[in-house]
Design a protein around this motif. Structure first.
Motif, PDB file in Angstrom:
ATOM      1  N   ARG A  11       0.832  -1.209   0.000  1.00 33.34           N
ATOM      2  CA  ARG A  11       0.000   0.000   0.000  1.00 33.34           C
ATOM      3  C   ARG A  11       0.860   1.250   0.000  1.00 33.34           C
ATOM      4  O   ARG A  11       0.556   2.227  -0.691  1.00 33.34           O
ATOM      5  N   PHE A  12       1.949   1.227   0.774  1.00 35.33           N
ATOM      6  CA  PHE A  12       2.855   2.376   0.800  1.00 35.33           C
ATOM      7  C   PHE A  12       3.435   2.632  -0.589  1.00 35.33           C
ATOM      8  O   PHE A  12       3.487   3.776  -1.048  1.00 35.33           O
ATOM      9  N   LEU A  13       3.873   1.561  -1.249  1.00 35.50           N
ATOM     10  CA  LEU A  13       4.453   1.719  -2.583  1.00 35.50           C
ATOM     11  C   LEU A  13       3.428   2.216  -3.596  1.00 35.50           C
ATOM     12  O   LEU A  13       3.737   3.057  -4.442  1.00 35.50           O
ATOM     13  N   MET A  14       2.194   1.731  -3.514  1.00 31.23           N
ATOM     14  CA  MET A  14       1.151   2.193  -4.431  1.00 31.23           C
ATOM     15  C   MET A  14       0.774   3.645  -4.152  1.00 31.23           C
ATOM     16  O   MET A  14       0.558   4.425  -5.087  1.00 31.23           O
ATOM     17  N   HIS A  15       0.709   4.033  -2.888  1.00 31.94           N
ATOM     18  CA  HIS A  15       0.409   5.428  -2.566  1.00 31.94           C
ATOM     19  C   HIS A  15       1.515   6.345  -3.056  1.00 31.94           C
ATOM     20  O   HIS A  15       1.253   7.452  -3.531  1.00 31.94           O
ATOM     21  N   ARG A  16       2.751   5.884  -2.946  1.00 27.76           N
ATOM     22  CA  ARG A  16       3.863   6.678  -3.455  1.00 27.76           C
ATOM     23  C   ARG A  16       3.782   6.819  -4.971  1.00 27.76           C
ATOM     24  O   ARG A  16       4.008   7.895  -5.528  1.00 27.76           O
ATOM     25  N   LEU A  17       3.419   5.747  -5.653  1.00 27.52           N
ATOM     26  CA  LEU A  17       3.250   5.796  -7.107  1.00 27.52           C
ATOM     27  C   LEU A  17       2.143   6.764  -7.501  1.00 27.52           C
ATOM     28  O   LEU A  17       2.328   7.601  -8.391  1.00 27.52           O
ATOM     29  N   TYR A  18       0.986   6.668  -6.837  1.00 19.03           N
ATOM     30  CA  TYR A  18      -0.140   7.543  -7.167  1.00 19.03           C
ATOM     31  C   TYR A  18       0.173   9.006  -6.874  1.00 19.03           C
ATOM     32  O   TYR A  18      -0.180   9.894  -7.657  1.00 19.03           O
ATOM     33  N   SER A  19       0.833   9.282  -5.763  1.00 18.36           N
ATOM     34  CA  SER A  19       1.136  10.671  -5.423  1.00 18.36           C
ATOM     35  C   SER A  19       2.164  11.261  -6.387  1.00 18.36           C
ATOM     36  O   SER A  19       2.059  12.430  -6.762  1.00 18.36           O
ATOM     37  N   THR A  20       3.120  10.448  -6.812  1.00 15.67           N
ATOM     38  CA  THR A  20       4.103  10.934  -7.783  1.00 15.67           C
ATOM     39  C   THR A  20       3.446  11.220  -9.122  1.00 15.67           C
ATOM     40  O   THR A  20       3.727  12.231  -9.778  1.00 15.67           O
ATOM     41  N   ARG A  21       2.535  10.335  -9.539  1.00 12.37           N
ATOM     42  CA  ARG A  21       1.826  10.538 -10.802  1.00 12.37           C
ATOM     43  C   ARG A  21       0.973  11.807 -10.754  1.00 12.37           C
ATOM     44  O   ARG A  21       0.967  12.604 -11.691  1.00 12.37           O
ATOM     45  N   LEU A  22       0.266  12.001  -9.656  1.00  4.26           N
ATOM     46  CA  LEU A  22      -0.561  13.195  -9.501  1.00  4.26           C
ATOM     47  C   LEU A  22       0.290  14.453  -9.502  1.00  4.26           C
ATOM     48  O   LEU A  22      -0.044  15.447 -10.161  1.00  4.26           O
ATOM     49  N   ALA A  23       1.393  14.437  -8.790  1.00  2.85           N
ATOM     50  CA  ALA A  23       2.272  15.605  -8.738  1.00  2.85           C
ATOM     51  C   ALA A  23       2.839  15.935 -10.116  1.00  2.85           C
ATOM     52  O   ALA A  23       2.955  17.107 -10.488  1.00  2.85           O
ATOM     53  N   THR A  24       3.161  14.920 -10.897  1.00  2.00           N
ATOM     54  CA  THR A  24       3.688  15.144 -12.245  1.00  2.00           C
ATOM     55  C   THR A  24       2.641  15.773 -13.152  1.00  2.00           C
ATOM     56  O   THR A  24       2.931  16.721 -13.891  1.00  2.00           O
ATOM     57  N   VAL A  25       1.426  15.274 -13.089  1.00  2.00           N
ATOM     58  CA  VAL A  25       0.359  15.815 -13.935  1.00  2.00           C
ATOM     59  C   VAL A  25       0.031  17.258 -13.533  1.00  2.00           C
ATOM     60  O   VAL A  25      -0.101  18.136 -14.396  1.00  2.00           O
ATOM     61  N   VAL A  26      -0.070  17.522 -12.251  1.00  2.00           N
ATOM     62  CA  VAL A  26      -0.372  18.881 -11.781  1.00  2.00           C
ATOM     63  C   VAL A  26       0.744  19.837 -12.189  1.00  2.00           C
ATOM     64  O   VAL A  26       0.485  20.949 -12.663  1.00  2.00           O
ATOM     65  N   THR A  27       1.983  19.418 -12.044  1.00  4.36           N
ATOM     66  CA  THR A  27       3.112  20.265 -12.438  1.00  4.36           C
ATOM     67  C   THR A  27       3.098  20.543 -13.935  1.00  4.36           C
ATOM     68  O   THR A  27       3.330  21.685 -14.363  1.00  4.36           O
ATOM     69  N   ALA A  28       2.828  19.542 -14.740  1.00  2.00           N
ATOM     70  CA  ALA A  28       2.787  19.733 -16.191  1.00  2.00           C
ATOM     71  C   ALA A  28       1.666  20.689 -16.585  1.00  2.00           C
ATOM     72  O   ALA A  28       1.865  21.561 -17.448  1.00  2.00           O
ATOM     73  N   VAL A  29       0.509  20.570 -15.960  1.00  2.00           N
ATOM     74  CA  VAL A  29      -0.614  21.471 -16.274  1.00  2.00           C
ATOM     75  C   VAL A  29      -0.273  22.897 -15.881  1.00  2.00           C
ATOM     76  O   VAL A  29      -0.514  23.848 -16.645  1.00  2.00           O
ATOM     77  N   ILE A  30       0.305  23.082 -14.705  1.00  2.00           N
ATOM     78  CA  ILE A  30       0.666  24.435 -14.265  1.00  2.00           C
ATOM     79  C   ILE A  30       1.726  25.038 -15.179  1.00  2.00           C
ATOM     80  O   ILE A  30       1.660  26.230 -15.526  1.00  2.00           O
TER      81      ILE A  30
END
Length: 71
Positions: A11-30
Motif C-alpha cells: 500500500r505504501f508503494l502504491m500510494h507513493r506511485l499515485y502521489s508521484t503521478r498526480l504531482a507530475t500531472v499537476v506540475t505539467a498542467v501548471i
C-alpha cells in the motif's frame, strides 16, 4: 530499526506511485498554463518551460511504449 518493515508494504508503494503521478500531472498542467499565459498576455516565449514540457511528454510517451511492448 527506525522504520518498521510493516511501514513499507504494498500500500505504501502504491500510494507513493499515485502521489508521484498526480504531482507530475499537476506540475505539467501548471507549466503549460504559465507558458500560455506568458505567451498570450505578455507575448513572451519561455523556451525553458516549453523544453521541460517537451521532456515530460517524450518521457511519458516513451514509457507508455516501453511498458506496452514489455508487458
Amino acid at each position: 530499526m527506525f522504520f518498521k518493515n510493516w511501514l513499507f508494504d504494498e500500500r505504501f508503494l502504491m500510494h507513493r506511485l499515485y502521489s508521484t503521478r498526480l504531482a507530475t500531472v499537476v506540475t505539467a498542467v501548471i507549466m503549460a498554463v504559465w507558458f500560455e499565459y506568458e505567451l498570450l498576455v505578455k507575448g513572451v516565449y519561455h523556451w525553458d518551460i516549453f523544453a521541460f514540457l517537451v521532456v515530460l511528454a517524450v518521457t511519458k510517451v516513451s514509457a507508455m511504449i516501453y511498458y506496452h511492448l514489455t508487458d
